[in-house]
Design a protein around this motif. Structure first.
Motif, PDB file in Angstrom:
ATOM      1  N   GLY A 189       0.793  -1.230   0.000  1.00 48.75           N
ATOM      2  CA  GLY A 189       0.000   0.000   0.000  1.00 48.75           C
ATOM      3  C   GLY A 189       0.825   1.281   0.000  1.00 48.75           C
ATOM      4  O   GLY A 189       0.273   2.368   0.092  1.00 48.75           O
ATOM      5  N   ARG A 190       2.135   1.172  -0.120  1.00 43.60           N
ATOM      6  CA  ARG A 190       2.961   2.389  -0.150  1.00 43.60           C
ATOM      7  C   ARG A 190       3.159   2.853  -1.586  1.00 43.60           C
ATOM      8  O   ARG A 190       3.409   2.029  -2.463  1.00 43.60           O
ATOM      9  CB  ARG A 190       4.337   2.125   0.450  1.00 43.60           C
ATOM     10  N   THR A 191       3.092   4.124  -1.775  1.00 39.73           N
ATOM     11  CA  THR A 191       3.321   4.627  -3.127  1.00 39.73           C
ATOM     12  C   THR A 191       4.584   5.463  -3.219  1.00 39.73           C
ATOM     13  O   THR A 191       5.114   5.689  -4.293  1.00 39.73           O
ATOM     14  CB  THR A 191       2.130   5.487  -3.591  1.00 39.73           C
ATOM     15  N   LYS A 192       5.065   5.949  -2.066  1.00 41.20           N
ATOM     16  CA  LYS A 192       6.287   6.733  -2.153  1.00 41.20           C
ATOM     17  C   LYS A 192       7.266   6.419  -1.017  1.00 41.20           C
ATOM     18  O   LYS A 192       6.897   5.869   0.022  1.00 41.20           O
ATOM     19  CB  LYS A 192       5.974   8.229  -2.188  1.00 41.20           C
ATOM     20  N   ILE A 193       8.513   6.757  -1.278  1.00 43.96           N
ATOM     21  CA  ILE A 193       9.554   6.538  -0.284  1.00 43.96           C
ATOM     22  C   ILE A 193       9.649   7.794   0.574  1.00 43.96           C
ATOM     23  O   ILE A 193      10.058   8.854   0.090  1.00 43.96           O
ATOM     24  CB  ILE A 193      10.906   6.255  -0.977  1.00 43.96           C
ATOM     25  N   ASP A 194       9.241   7.684   1.813  1.00 44.91           N
ATOM     26  CA  ASP A 194       9.286   8.866   2.682  1.00 44.91           C
ATOM     27  C   ASP A 194       9.928   8.538   4.032  1.00 44.91           C
ATOM     28  O   ASP A 194      10.326   7.399   4.300  1.00 44.91           O
ATOM     29  CB  ASP A 194       7.870   9.439   2.870  1.00 44.91           C
ATOM     30  N   GLU A 195      10.023   9.542   4.855  1.00 40.27           N
ATOM     31  CA  GLU A 195      10.632   9.435   6.184  1.00 40.27           C
ATOM     32  C   GLU A 195       9.994   8.315   7.009  1.00 40.27           C
ATOM     33  O   GLU A 195      10.664   7.551   7.690  1.00 40.27           O
ATOM     34  CB  GLU A 195      10.410  10.783   6.905  1.00 40.27           C
ATOM     35  N   ASP A 196       8.666   8.273   6.912  1.00 38.48           N
ATOM     36  CA  ASP A 196       7.877   7.291   7.626  1.00 38.48           C
ATOM     37  C   ASP A 196       8.326   5.854   7.292  1.00 38.48           C
ATOM     38  O   ASP A 196       8.475   5.006   8.171  1.00 38.48           O
ATOM     39  CB  ASP A 196       6.422   7.514   7.178  1.00 38.48           C
ATOM     40  N   LEU A 197       8.584   5.638   6.027  1.00 39.50           N
ATOM     41  CA  LEU A 197       9.002   4.308   5.584  1.00 39.50           C
ATOM     42  C   LEU A 197      10.370   3.949   6.172  1.00 39.50           C
ATOM     43  O   LEU A 197      10.572   2.863   6.707  1.00 39.50           O
ATOM     44  CB  LEU A 197       9.058   4.282   4.055  1.00 39.50           C
ATOM     45  N   TYR A 198      11.286   4.902   6.117  1.00 40.26           N
ATOM     46  CA  TYR A 198      12.619   4.643   6.675  1.00 40.26           C
ATOM     47  C   TYR A 198      12.545   4.338   8.173  1.00 40.26           C
ATOM     48  O   TYR A 198      13.240   3.462   8.675  1.00 40.26           O
ATOM     49  CB  TYR A 198      13.551   5.840   6.438  1.00 40.26           C
ATOM     50  N   GLU A 199      11.688   5.091   8.857  1.00 40.47           N
ATOM     51  CA  GLU A 199      11.574   4.870  10.310  1.00 40.47           C
ATOM     52  C   GLU A 199      11.013   3.492  10.624  1.00 40.47           C
ATOM     53  O   GLU A 199      11.487   2.797  11.520  1.00 40.47           O
ATOM     54  CB  GLU A 199      10.707   5.959  10.939  1.00 40.47           C
ATOM     55  N   GLU A 200      10.007   3.116   9.845  1.00 40.64           N
ATOM     56  CA  GLU A 200       9.416   1.798  10.072  1.00 40.64           C
ATOM     57  C   GLU A 200      10.434   0.687   9.770  1.00 40.64           C
ATOM     58  O   GLU A 200      10.516  -0.310  10.482  1.00 40.64           O
ATOM     59  CB  GLU A 200       8.167   1.641   9.207  1.00 40.64           C
ATOM     60  N   LEU A 201      11.208   0.920   8.723  1.00 42.79           N
ATOM     61  CA  LEU A 201      12.241  -0.058   8.370  1.00 42.79           C
ATOM     62  C   LEU A 201      13.267  -0.190   9.508  1.00 42.79           C
ATOM     63  O   LEU A 201      13.678  -1.291   9.880  1.00 42.79           O
ATOM     64  CB  LEU A 201      12.943   0.354   7.068  1.00 42.79           C
ATOM     65  N   GLU A 202      13.646   0.943  10.077  1.00 42.60           N
ATOM     66  CA  GLU A 202      14.579   0.903  11.221  1.00 42.60           C
ATOM     67  C   GLU A 202      14.013   0.070  12.353  1.00 42.60           C
ATOM     68  O   GLU A 202      14.722  -0.742  12.947  1.00 42.60           O
ATOM     69  CB  GLU A 202      14.854   2.326  11.727  1.00 42.60           C
ATOM     70  N   ASP A 203      12.733   0.273  12.635  1.00 40.98           N
ATOM     71  CA  ASP A 203      12.098  -0.496  13.712  1.00 40.98           C
ATOM     72  C   ASP A 203      12.139  -1.996  13.425  1.00 40.98           C
ATOM     73  O   ASP A 203      12.409  -2.803  14.313  1.00 40.98           O
ATOM     74  CB  ASP A 203      10.637  -0.055  13.901  1.00 40.98           C
ATOM     75  N   ILE A 204      11.864  -2.354  12.181  1.00 35.33           N
ATOM     76  CA  ILE A 204      11.868  -3.776  11.812  1.00 35.33           C
ATOM     77  C   ILE A 204      13.267  -4.364  11.995  1.00 35.33           C
ATOM     78  O   ILE A 204      13.447  -5.429  12.573  1.00 35.33           O
ATOM     79  CB  ILE A 204      11.420  -3.969  10.342  1.00 35.33           C
ATOM     80  N   LEU A 205      14.270  -3.625  11.538  1.00 32.64           N
ATOM     81  CA  LEU A 205      15.646  -4.142  11.615  1.00 32.64           C
ATOM     82  C   LEU A 205      16.106  -4.262  13.068  1.00 32.64           C
ATOM     83  O   LEU A 205      16.684  -5.275  13.463  1.00 32.64           O
ATOM     84  CB  LEU A 205      16.599  -3.232  10.823  1.00 32.64           C
ATOM     85  N   ILE A 206      15.816  -3.255  13.858  1.00 38.51           N
ATOM     86  CA  ILE A 206      16.206  -3.319  15.275  1.00 38.51           C
ATOM     87  C   ILE A 206      15.450  -4.453  15.963  1.00 38.51           C
ATOM     88  O   ILE A 206      16.021  -5.216  16.739  1.00 38.51           O
ATOM     89  CB  ILE A 206      15.987  -1.958  15.971  1.00 38.51           C
TER      90      ILE A 206
END
Ligand code: GDP
Length: 298
Positions: free
Chosen positions: A21-38
């Motif tokens: 459901g994502r259409t663009k690469i934004d700050e929110d996406l990076y933050e969520e990715l960080e959470d997943i990796l941590i």
């Protein structure tokens, strides 16, 4: 790798959620990715560096579509796991005895890993000897003996409480006189008295250096994948006593947080050489970056 199914399920699931459901690469996406990796135990430092590199690549390659991030992330992780001058393979001495020294804290799966590795080399037709150098932990000698009987490999032992360096010395002499190809050396992992333990490991190491040309050929540190970031602390402690050449990452089957592999390889700069994926003799594999990435991003 079936032993990675827990990690695979949770990581693949989280990744799918992230991109759905994502259409663009934004700050929110990076933050969520960080959470997943941590959350996957990649570790804060490694995660931040990973995401930084991802941002840089996205900019440089002018990537706009979020679906392109997944292969890019896989590429960057692959890069972090592969260090050009480090092999994930165990170094064997082609013309003589190979001595492999195992170190690690009690309970991480050191003895089990030695048993499994003995099984592997025996199955390959090599002559293997094990030396029961953990003379401190109650039952450690017997446990190695049980593995020896299970996989058909001789165990050199002395009584409980005897000098580990003397056991390893005996092991070397026995391996030489039996013309063995490989000697696997167990050691103690008590943490009650760290200073003594580290001195003991140095002494064992010196005995091997003195008795075997170029030995030890590998010093493998066993770390428990379920121990999370604690494993990194242990690695630093052992690294001060001996020159660790590779990691045996045990119990990877028991965690959904296989990201610890990335943290360990990257922060310690020591290759993960073997992974433990269960309790049976066959449940030990050479670490393979591509298989690991496949489990994370299939
Ligand atoms: P040591 O004190 O470091 O020698 O640890 P042990 O070899 O005695 O292992 C401690 C426990 O962990 C034992 O019950 C082993 O069967 C278990 N174990 C070791 N490696 C693995 C692994 O890769 N996966 C799983 N699930 N259990 C493991």
């Amino acid at each position: 790798i079936s032993g990675l199914s827990k990690t695979s399920h949770s990581f693949v699931g989280a990744m799918n959620n992230l991109f759905t459901g994502r259409t663009k690469i934004d700050e929110d996406l990076y933050e969520e990715l960080e959470d997943i990796l941590i959350g996957a135990d990649v570790g804060v430092n490694t995660t931040l560096e990973l995401v930084e590199r991802l941002r840089d690549e996205v900019k440089e390659r002018k990537i706009k579509d979020p679906s392109e991030l997944q292969p890019l992330l896989s590429e960057i992780i692959g890069d972090m796991l592969t260090n050009e001058d480090e092999s994930h393979h165990i170094q064997l001495n082609e013309d003589g005895l190979t001595v492999i020294l195992f170190v690690g804290v009690n309970g991480v799966g050191k003895t089990t890993s030695i048993g499994k590795l003995a099984h592997r080399y025996k199955s390959e037709g090599k002559k293997v000897v094990m030396a029961a150098g953990d003379t401190f932990r109650a039952g450690a000698i017997e446990q190695l003996q049980v593995w020896g009987e299970r996989v058909g490999v001789d165990v050199i032992r002395q009584s409980s409480g005897s000098d580990p360096a003397a056991v390893i010395y005996d092991g070397i002499q026995a391996a030489k006189s039996r013309q063995a190809d490989i000697l696997l050396c167990d050691t103690a992992g008590r943490l009650q008295n760290k200073v003594n333990l580290m001195e003991e490991l140095k002494k064992v190491n010196r005995v091997i250096q003195r008795e075997v040309p170029d030995g030890p050929h590998e010093i493998l540190l066993a770390l428990d994948a379920t121990a999370g970031q604690n494993a990194l602390v242990q690695a630093k402690q052992f690294g001060e006593a001996v020159n660790v050449s590779g990691i045996v990452l045990t119990k990877l089957d028991g965690t959904a947080k296989g990201g610890i592999v990335i943290a360990i390889s990257h922060e310690l700069n020591i290759p993960v050489k073997l992974v433990g994926l269960g309790e049976k003799a066959d449940d030990l594999q050479t670490f393979d970056t591509d298989q690991f990435l496949h489990a994370l991003f299939k």
